[in-house]
Motif scaffolding. Structure first.
Motif, PDB file in Angstrom:
ATOM      1  N   LEU A  81       0.433  -1.364  -0.497  1.00 27.06           N
ATOM      2  CA  LEU A  81       0.276   0.121   0.105  1.00 27.06           C
ATOM      3  C   LEU A  81       0.814   1.594  -0.021  1.00 27.06           C
ATOM      4  O   LEU A  81       0.417   2.176  -0.403  1.00 27.06           O
ATOM      5  CB  LEU A  81      -1.173   0.303   1.141  1.00 27.06           C
ATOM      6  CG  LEU A  81      -2.217   1.320   1.176  1.00 27.06           C
ATOM      7  CD1 LEU A  81      -3.648   0.714   2.180  1.00 27.06           C
ATOM      8  CD2 LEU A  81      -1.182   2.954   2.153  1.00 27.06           C
ATOM      9  N   ALA A  82       1.252   1.484   0.469  1.00 25.88           N
ATOM     10  CA  ALA A  82       2.619   1.985   1.128  1.00 25.88           C
ATOM     11  C   ALA A  82       3.506   2.688  -0.311  1.00 25.88           C
ATOM     12  O   ALA A  82       3.909   3.853  -1.114  1.00 25.88           O
ATOM     13  CB  ALA A  82       3.494   2.231   2.335  1.00 25.88           C
ATOM     14  N   LEU A  83       4.005   1.725  -0.250  1.00 24.07           N
ATOM     15  CA  LEU A  83       4.957   2.049  -2.223  1.00 24.07           C
ATOM     16  C   LEU A  83       3.778   1.752  -3.677  1.00 24.07           C
ATOM     17  O   LEU A  83       4.285   2.563  -4.391  1.00 24.07           O
ATOM     18  CB  LEU A  83       5.630   0.699  -2.532  1.00 24.07           C
ATOM     19  CG  LEU A  83       6.755   0.328  -1.298  1.00 24.07           C
ATOM     20  CD1 LEU A  83       7.791  -1.134  -1.551  1.00 24.07           C
ATOM     21  CD2 LEU A  83       7.893   1.534  -1.357  1.00 24.07           C
ATOM     22  N   SER A  84       2.839   1.479  -3.001  1.00 22.78           N
ATOM     23  CA  SER A  84       1.997   1.713  -4.873  1.00 22.78           C
ATOM     24  C   SER A  84       1.359   2.897  -4.799  1.00 22.78           C
ATOM     25  O   SER A  84       0.456   2.805  -5.516  1.00 22.78           O
ATOM     26  CB  SER A  84       1.922   0.541  -5.010  1.00 22.78           C
ATOM     27  OG  SER A  84       0.224   0.021  -3.964  1.00 22.78           O
ATOM     28  N   GLY A  85       0.767   3.379  -3.680  1.00 19.19           N
ATOM     29  CA  GLY A  85      -0.782   3.910  -3.114  1.00 19.19           C
ATOM     30  C   GLY A  85      -2.048   2.843  -3.424  1.00 19.19           C
ATOM     31  O   GLY A  85      -3.147   3.855  -4.097  1.00 19.19           O
TER      32      GLY A  85
END
Length: 132
Positions: free
Chosen positions: A87-91
């Motif tokens: 989630l954090a890396l891909s948004g």
């Protein structure tokens, strides 16, 4: 799964948690908005906590509830921490829907660990721990 397998997975998870924590602190700072950086760091934090729990599982006498606890912790690390990392890396925010499944896996692990302690013969656990 044997105690050796749980120990190997705990060691690998600890190594990855250190590497991912360093990556977040040094590589992602300035690249991610503060909220997403915090999401990533929450994944690292929970991975560390449950890596230590998995290490304890590896050191306990292997009984069905202990093995269930180990699987709960492994599943939680993959689902909870893994979904936060992605989630954090891909948004991609819909991945946040997976995170509670990991939380349930963590709860299963802790519940199984409690059940193993509740159902165990105290004298047997004391004897097992002194034989190590």
């Amino acid at each position: 799964m044997t105690a050796r397998h749980f120990l190997m997975i705990a060691a690998l998870s600890g190594l990855l948690a250190v590497a991912l924590g360093a990556f977040a602190s040094h590589g992602l700072k300035g690249m991610l908005e503060p909220y997403l950086l915090q999401v990533f760091q929450t994944g690292v934090q929970y991975q560390f906590y449950h890596t230590l729990a998995l290490l304890a599982v590896a050191l306990l006498p292997q009984r069905p509830a202990i093995r269930l606890a180990g699987w709960g912790f492994i599943s939680g690390i993959v689902l909870f921490s893994g979904s936060l990392y992605v989630l954090a890396l891909s948004g991609v925010h819909w991945l946040g829907a997976i995170t509670p499944l990991g939380g349930c896996a963590f709860l299963t692990g802790w519940g199984a660990l409690f059940w193993a302690a509740f159902k165990s013969d105290r004298n047997q656990i004391d004897a097992d721990s002194t034989q190590r």
